[in-house]
Structure formats: C-alpha cells, structure tokens
Design an enzyme around this catalytic site. Structure first.
Site, PDB file in Angstrom:
ATOM      1  N   GLU A  59       0.831  -1.203   0.000  1.00  0.00           N
ATOM      2  CA  GLU A  59       0.000   0.000   0.000  1.00  0.00           C
ATOM      3  C   GLU A  59       0.864   1.252   0.000  1.00  0.00           C
ATOM      4  O   GLU A  59       0.604   2.214  -0.737  1.00  0.00           O
ATOM      5  CB  GLU A  59      -0.931   0.003   1.213  1.00  0.00           C
ATOM      6  CG  GLU A  59      -1.841   1.211   1.268  1.00  0.00           C
ATOM      7  CD  GLU A  59      -2.694   1.263   2.515  1.00  0.00           C
ATOM      8  OE1 GLU A  59      -3.021   2.378   2.959  1.00  0.00           O
ATOM      9  OE2 GLU A  59      -3.047   0.181   3.048  1.00  0.00           O
ATOM     10  N   SER A  66      -0.010  -9.729   7.060  1.00  0.00           N
ATOM     11  CA  SER A  66      -1.188  -8.873   7.179  1.00  0.00           C
ATOM     12  C   SER A  66      -0.904  -7.760   8.174  1.00  0.00           C
ATOM     13  O   SER A  66      -0.820  -7.986   9.380  1.00  0.00           O
ATOM     14  CB  SER A  66      -2.398  -9.694   7.653  1.00  0.00           C
ATOM     15  OG  SER A  66      -3.457  -8.846   8.042  1.00  0.00           O
ATOM     16  N   SER A  71      -8.559  -9.419   6.646  1.00  0.00           N
ATOM     17  CA  SER A  71      -8.468 -10.290   5.472  1.00  0.00           C
ATOM     18  C   SER A  71      -8.545 -11.768   5.839  1.00  0.00           C
ATOM     19  O   SER A  71      -8.287 -12.637   5.004  1.00  0.00           O
ATOM     20  CB  SER A  71      -7.154 -10.011   4.713  1.00  0.00           C
ATOM     21  OG  SER A  71      -6.034 -10.095   5.579  1.00  0.00           O
TER      22      SER A  71
END
Length: 339
Positions: free
Chosen positions: A142, A238, A282
């Site tokens: 990101e 994650s 997620s």
C-alpha cells in the site's frame, strides 16, 4: 456478551475456561469486494486470471483462489501480453499502471476505495507544492503504491522518532498521509510529532486509517482488558492483523498471531482460563471456527461473542463486471461463504 453456537466442551472437560469472540472481526468491505472481483473476473473471462501480488494478505484466500484458476504474480511484467490482470486491494503506483498499459493488459482494479482515497490525497498535496510525509511501513504494498504518486515529493515516516530526524526545515510546507492499516494510537503519536515539528502542515479531511482497522483495534482493547490471552487469526504479512497483536500487548495482555489452527502453541494456554479471539480484516471466518473448535477440544468450550461496532459498509464492484443482461454484479462464493 451473546452466546455463540460454535463449539461445546467435550464430556468431562474442565470448567471455568471460556473463549470471547471479538465483534467486529474478519472481512472488511474492501477485502470482500476484492475477493469478489477475482471470482467474478474468473466467471467472465475464464481461467487463468492473473493477479498482481496477493489479492489480500491471507494465505487461505490465496490458496482457494488459486484452486479456481487465479495465478498470482509479483509483477505485471510476468503477465502474458494482452491477458487479464487484477490489481490487488492494496493499490498500485502510476508506473505499474503505465507498464500494464504498454503490455495491453486487460486490467481489473480491486484497489480498496479507502486506499484509492489516499492516492487522490497524495496527488492533491503534490499539486499544492507540499512535501508529503507518508506515515506507514516502508516496503508495504500500500505504501509503495501511494509513494509512486509523487515519489520526488514523498518521504515515508514510520515512527514518532523518525520525525526529529527528517532533513527538512521546520517551516517546510508539508502534508501528512497514513497507511490505512496502522495502529490508531501509534499513528496519533506520529501525527502529533509532525504537528509539533512543522509550522505549516496539513492533513487529510478525514482520518486515513480505515474504519475496519479502527473497529478491530477497539474490539481488541476490550478483549485485552477482560482476558488472560488474546489470539488474532491472520497471516504474517497482514499489517492490520499484526497491529491488532501489538494493540493487545500494549494494553497489558499476552497476545499471539495465529495464521491458522496448526500454529496454535498449547504452551500459550498454561495457566490461562480466559481467551479472547479476533481476526484481521483479510482473515476468513472459517479459520476462526477451526481455532474455536480446537480450543473447545482443549476444554475452552464456553464461547461468547462480545458486543461491538456494527459494520454495514458495502463497496460497489467495478461496472465492467456487471451481468450484461441485468446490469447487476452477481453474488460471489468465497467472499460470502466465509463471513
């Protein structure tokens, strides 16, 4: 708390041991949308469909989509010219889009709308001539995507301590943005340090940390205050899952990341009677269920669900994936079945 029908203790199991399930937990709207995009793209175009990076950071989801014909690649350069390519929920830089265009790839963009918002903010601040201080973890997908919007004007800042080390004048026209999956408390400390350091600094209209990350961290704080141990279901890559573990530890509770039930270390349970469980944005509910079942077999059969924020956010899928007859996007399987 509400009772939960997931598991019951086996006959003769010790009493007094219980599990508290966080609410909310698991899939956020952006993750559900991204998974659904890959499924629908497979339906429309057939296998293989190429996905740049992991569609979301969860090993179970990636494995299931691979079984259905998705092929995950590290770079758009690995996708055959003219093939279908899905961009992951984490977003990509303009340079990636340009290379995909040169290769005539049929791009389906699964970037989370909340990440796309940060990209637009970066463009706006760059046009205003400001130096962009991007609070986040260097190297995260990101962050790499947002950094690519204005690389010559963007500096990644990871901690409050980094702020004092920035080689910038205090009156530099600056702006800050943040990765969406950070710890809210830690990010607040960094932003406060930026405001103390720079005399001309602005930020986004709304906080960049996504609603799901904040809700899950708040739920973790509640778990940490009432349990001996907190377990967070989520993959090791994650970011939001790792932050949840850090939040629990920061509030004085032992906590561990559990990618799946095979990673449960029974030594963690010594002397523990109350266990709190949550899962990253997620992580599918099926992995939580397997962990709860395993703990029930170990005597933790009293399962309750804590009260928490109600999430009803839904992000629309790209129009190009709509049914040509009805104009609607059909429900998908994996994105729905593991809620």
């Amino acid at each position: 708390m509400m009772s939960h029908p997931h598991a019951t203790a086996p006959p003769g199991a010790p009493t007094g041991k219980r599990v508290a399930l966080a609410q909310p937990r698991g899939f956020c709207a952006g993750v559900r949308r991204a998974i659904g995009i890959v499924e629908r793209t497979l339906d429309l175009y057939g296998a293989p469909v190429y996905v740049r990076k992991e569609i979301v950071h969860n090993h179970y989801i990636v494995s299931e989509l691979q079984k259905r014909g998705a092929r995950f690649v590290d770079s758009e350069d690995e996708v055959p010219e003219g093939a279908v390519c899905v961009f992951s929920a984490h977003g990509v830089s303009p340079a990636v889009r340009a290379r995909a265009d040169r290769r005539h790839l049929q791009v389906v963009d699964a970037t989370c709308p909340l990440v796309a918002k940060v990209h637009q903010e970066a463009l706006r601040f760059a046009r205003d001539g400001r130096i962009i201080l991007l609070v986040g973890h260097a190297g995260h997908e990101e962050v790499e995507g947002v950094l690519g919007e204005a690389p010559e004007r963007t500096i990644v800042v990871e901690t409050a301590e980094d702020v004092s080390r920035l080689d910038l004048a205090d009156d530099t026209p600056a702006a800050y943005l943040t990765q969406t999956t950070l710890s809210f408390d830690e990010t607040t400390r960094v932003v406060e340090a930026l405001h103390r350091r720079f005399t001309d600094i602005v930020g986004p209209h709304d906080d960049d940390i996504c609603y799901a990350s904040r809700n899950r961290q708040n739920a973790i704080k509640e778990l940490a205050g009432h349990n001996d141990l907190v377990l967070v279901v989520g993959s090791r890559n994650s970011s939001n899952s790792l932050r949840m573990v850090e939040v629990a530890r920061g509030h004085g509770c032992a906590a561990h990341l559990v990618p799946d039930v095979t990673h449960l270390d029974e030594r963690w349970l010594e002397g523990v009677s109350r266990i709190g469980i949550s899962s990253g944005a997620s992580a599918p509910e099926i992995l939580v269920g397997e962990l709860v079942d395993r703990l029930a077999a170990l005597g933790y059969g009293d399962v309750e669900v804590q009260q928490g924020a109600l999430e009803d956010v839904v992000f629309a899928m790209p129009g190009r994936l709509a049914d040509p007859v009805t104009g609607r996007v059909p429900r998908t399987l994996l994105a729905d079945e593991v809620r």
